[in-house]
Write an enzyme that holds these catalytic residues in place. Structure first.
Site, PDB file in Angstrom:
ATOM      1  N   LYS A 209      18.463  -2.461   4.126  1.00  0.00           N
ATOM      2  CA  LYS A 209      18.021  -3.433   2.769  1.00  0.00           C
ATOM      3  C   LYS A 209      19.450  -3.750   2.281  1.00  0.00           C
ATOM      4  O   LYS A 209      19.729  -5.186   1.869  1.00  0.00           O
ATOM      5  CB  LYS A 209      17.416  -2.695   1.903  1.00  0.00           C
ATOM      6  CG  LYS A 209      15.833  -2.521   2.156  1.00  0.00           C
ATOM      7  CD  LYS A 209      15.032  -1.772   1.169  1.00  0.00           C
ATOM      8  CE  LYS A 209      13.894  -1.267   1.365  1.00  0.00           C
ATOM      9  NZ  LYS A 209      13.032  -0.392   0.239  1.00  0.00           N
TER      10      LYS A 209
ATOM     11  N   ARG B 266       3.595   5.211   0.213  1.00  0.00           N
ATOM     12  CA  ARG B 266       2.432   5.195   1.491  1.00  0.00           C
ATOM     13  C   ARG B 266       1.248   6.243   1.270  1.00  0.00           C
ATOM     14  O   ARG B 266       0.472   6.259   2.137  1.00  0.00           O
ATOM     15  CB  ARG B 266       3.490   5.781   2.871  1.00  0.00           C
ATOM     16  CG  ARG B 266       4.152   7.171   2.423  1.00  0.00           C
ATOM     17  CD  ARG B 266       5.030   7.346   3.706  1.00  0.00           C
ATOM     18  NE  ARG B 266       5.993   8.379   3.552  1.00  0.00           N
ATOM     19  CZ  ARG B 266       6.899   8.456   2.891  1.00  0.00           C
ATOM     20  NH1 ARG B 266       7.538   7.206   2.463  1.00  0.00           N
ATOM     21  NH2 ARG B 266       7.979   9.570   2.549  1.00  0.00           N
TER      22      ARG B 266
HETATM   23  O1  LIG Z   1       5.854  -0.998  -3.190  1.00  0.00           O
HETATM   24  P1  LIG Z   1       7.227  -1.420  -3.052  1.00  0.00           P
HETATM   25  O2  LIG Z   1       8.034  -0.766  -4.247  1.00  0.00           O
HETATM   26  O3  LIG Z   1       7.431  -2.862  -3.125  1.00  0.00           O
HETATM   27  O4  LIG Z   1       7.636  -0.919  -2.047  1.00  0.00           O
HETATM   28  C1  LIG Z   1       7.300  -0.992  -0.595  1.00  0.00           C
HETATM   29  C2  LIG Z   1       7.834  -0.386   0.561  1.00  0.00           C
HETATM   30  O5  LIG Z   1       9.300  -0.350   0.577  1.00  0.00           O
HETATM   31  C3  LIG Z   1      10.008   0.529   1.030  1.00  0.00           C
HETATM   32  O6  LIG Z   1      10.890  -0.240   2.029  1.00  0.00           O
HETATM   33  C4  LIG Z   1       9.622   1.585   1.439  1.00  0.00           C
HETATM   34  O7  LIG Z   1      10.162   2.086   2.592  1.00  0.00           O
HETATM   35  C5  LIG Z   1       8.157   1.867   1.525  1.00  0.00           C
HETATM   36  O8  LIG Z   1       7.824   3.325   1.306  1.00  0.00           O
HETATM   37  C6  LIG Z   1       7.410   0.996   0.594  1.00  0.00           C
HETATM   38  O9  LIG Z   1       6.066   1.326   0.678  1.00  0.00           O
END
Ligand SMILES: O=P(O)(O)OC[C@H]1O[C@H](O)[C@H](O)[C@@H](O)[C@@H]1O
Length: 546
Positions: free
Chosen positions: A510, A274
């Site tokens: 997840k 983020r």
């Molecule tokens: O960039 P990635 O590894 O695909 O992650 C994408 C997103 O997935 C997760 O669920 C986290 O909670 C996020 O903080 C993150 O930005």
């Protein structure tokens, strides 16, 4: 069960003294504060790095500010800020440094991490991104059939989507109108379908953005994109190289997916998802607005970083905003904050802030592993003004919840048109005034209102707000605004003694989804969940096959 936090924050002298102070002033009305002090607006306004924050319409006096800054000192905020900027592993539960501030450092800066200056690596990627963007936008980068790229689709979710979408919308005024940008995030097939239905594969480039390159949604959408592309281009696998680039920290997975690592833009473990829109995750932003504007955006972030690191707490925008959030969440029991940008270009800013604020500070375990005995992050939400006024402002004005509001307004419109801007700004100023001052029973009566309607037409007032008044929305201003909230979130996390940089709370769902996927795809595998979950899976199976 974690232990309770009996000897933590709420037992400190600073907290106790703030609690006593709160008891003394909690019922005092903003009408009274303003009546007593002609200089109040001036006292509680900070002008810094091109932003004006008027925070005088908050339920505070000079002592509140002193006490809040004392709380920050007792939480060793200054030391925590330094620890972040110096790359200490302040993300303790993931044992990682938090160095997004290095992403916007100027070329000549030196930031050491594990014995190495990381700034040259940051700029190497930025240069690679700039070169790539120029090749795409001037038509040198050709698709598989020799056509230039006219459409760019960013595939990513969470931090790999919300920041880029928000920035794309926010900076549309500065963007290249010859390039169509689309964003696909949801694993719902509709998202991909609608984003690509009118695009020609021969002119379309996909950016697969994922820090981990393992995220279910992103990898599913990336595979669908590959099939869509190949079926549109005669199933020639070699087309992938011309139509896919990746942004990730995971080169191995990128290779495994079939994207040439030459077409990969890296970032690092020390950048949280983020907090990554100013890393290579911002590639789609750079394609839209060009490298020069992207640099201006980064310079804006950097200016706010410097301000945060050096300004005294009572003149420090993120510190003030962060402490006010703590003030309302913990003392007034406010469970939400409304962010209300009065600029249509900032329409996705509240959505972006939801991940930044709530994924960062939506925690209930302290760094010491104890259960907090105070509230942490409020719920952030909002919509652009003036639209919100015609829907939920009723509740902010007359409902039973106390909702601190952040108004963000610009003096100059990027699209000046008659009196639109005066009307827009008049509205934002009027809202702050109405919330703070309200309207008394006497005032309503004096207007000749029928007796039985009087109670309905009274506005209690005393509803707090911040107003950020800014000249105009530029890339640099957007960078400053984002960094303002990033650091405000940091301040809150330090006070609450939580890890603002992990996100364990997103894991369980997840994992369970991975278990449920094959159960939905089977017709008769045994189900061992609770009866409600079993029933939903069973119903899905039945309806799917009927
Ligand atoms: O960039 P990635 O590894 O695909 O992650 C994408 C997103 O997935 C997760 O669920 C986290 O909670 C996020 O903080 C993150 O930005």
């Amino acid at each position: 069960m974690t232990a309770t936090n009996a000897n933590g924050l709420t037992s400190t002298d600073a907290w106790k003294s703030l609690s006593d102070h709160f008891e003394q002033i909690k019922d005092k009305h903003l009408r009274q504060w303003f009546a007593e002090d002609a200089d109040r607006a001036k006292t509680f306004t900070v002008d810094a790095i091109g932003l004006t924050l008027d925070y005088s319409k908050n339920r505070i006096n000079a002592e509140t500010v002193q006490q809040l800054t004392r709380l920050a000192e007792s939480a060793q905020l200054k030391q925590h800020i330094e620890a972040m900027f110096k790359g200490e592993k302040i993300n303790v539960t993931e044992r990682r440094a938090v160095l997004h501030t290095a992403l916007r450092a100027p070329r000549e800066a030196k930031i050491e991490f594990e014995g190495e200056n990381i700034v040259p690596g940051v700029h190497e990627v930025l240069d690679k991104m700039s070169g790539f963007c120029s090749r795409v936008t001037d038509g040198r980068w050709k698709g598989h059939t020799g056509k230039p790229i006219r459409n760019v689709v960013n595939i990513g979710i969470g931090g790999s989507d919300l920041g880029p979408v928000m920035a794309y919308e926010a900076l549309r005024h500065y963007s290249n109108r010859n390039l169509t940008l689309r964003y696909v995030s949801n694993v719902d097939g509709t998202d991909f379908f609608e984003a690509t239905r009118d695009l020609d594969p021969a002119e379309t480039l996909f950016i697969v953005s994922s820090k981990t390159f393992t995220t279910l949604e992103t990898m599913t959408n990336a595979r669908s994109a590959r099939s869509w592309l190949l079926s549109g281009l005669g199933d020639d696998e070699s087309a992938v190289a011309k139509h896919f680039v990746a942004v990730s920290t995971n080169a191995e997975k990128v290779k495994e997916f079939g994207i040439d690592t030459d077409n990969m833009f890296v970032f690092w473990d020390w950048v949280g998802g983020r907090y990554s829109m100013d890393a290579a995750i911002g590639l789609s932003t750079m394609l839209a607005i060009g490298p020069k504007h992207f640099r201006e955006l980064l310079d804006g972030f950097h200016e706010m970083d410097q301000h945060f690191r050096t300004a005294p707490f009572d003149q420090n925008l993120p510190v003030i905003m962060g402490l006010l959030t703590v003030w309302y969440a913990n003392f007034f029991g406010a469970s939400t904050v409304a962010v209300l940008p009065y600029d249509q270009y900032l329409k996705r800013f509240p959505a972006y802030l939801q991940q930044l604020t709530m994924e960062s500070n939506g925690k209930s375990t302290t760094l010491a592993g104890t259960r907090v005995d105070y509230d942490t992050s409020p719920i952030f939400w909002g919509e652009p003004g003036t639209n919100g006024q015609h829907s939920f402002y009723q509740l902010i004005h007359q409902g039973t919840h106390l909702i601190p509001c952040d108004f963000i307004a610009f003096v100059n419109s990027l699209n000046p048109r008659g009196s639109h801007q005066d009307y827009l700004v008049a509205n934002v100023i009027a809202q702050g005034e109405a919330l703070a001052m309200g309207k008394t029973q006497q005032q309503v009566k004096d207007e000749g209102t029928e007796a039985e309607l009087i109670p309905h037409r009274v506005f209690e007032g005393n509803r707090p707000s911040n107003t950020l008044l800014i000249d105009r929305l530029t890339p640099a201003v957007l960078g400053k605004l984002i960094a303002l909230y990033e650091h405000s979130v940091f301040v809150q996390g330090v006070i609450w003694q939580i890890d603002s940089f992990d996100q364990w709370g997103v894991e369980l769902g997840k994992v369970l989804a991975q278990q449920i996927i094959p159960e939905l795809q089977s017709t008769d595998s045994p189900l061992n969940h609770d009866s409600s979950t079993n029933q939903l899976i069973q119903r899905y199976r039945e309806l799917k096959s009927s």
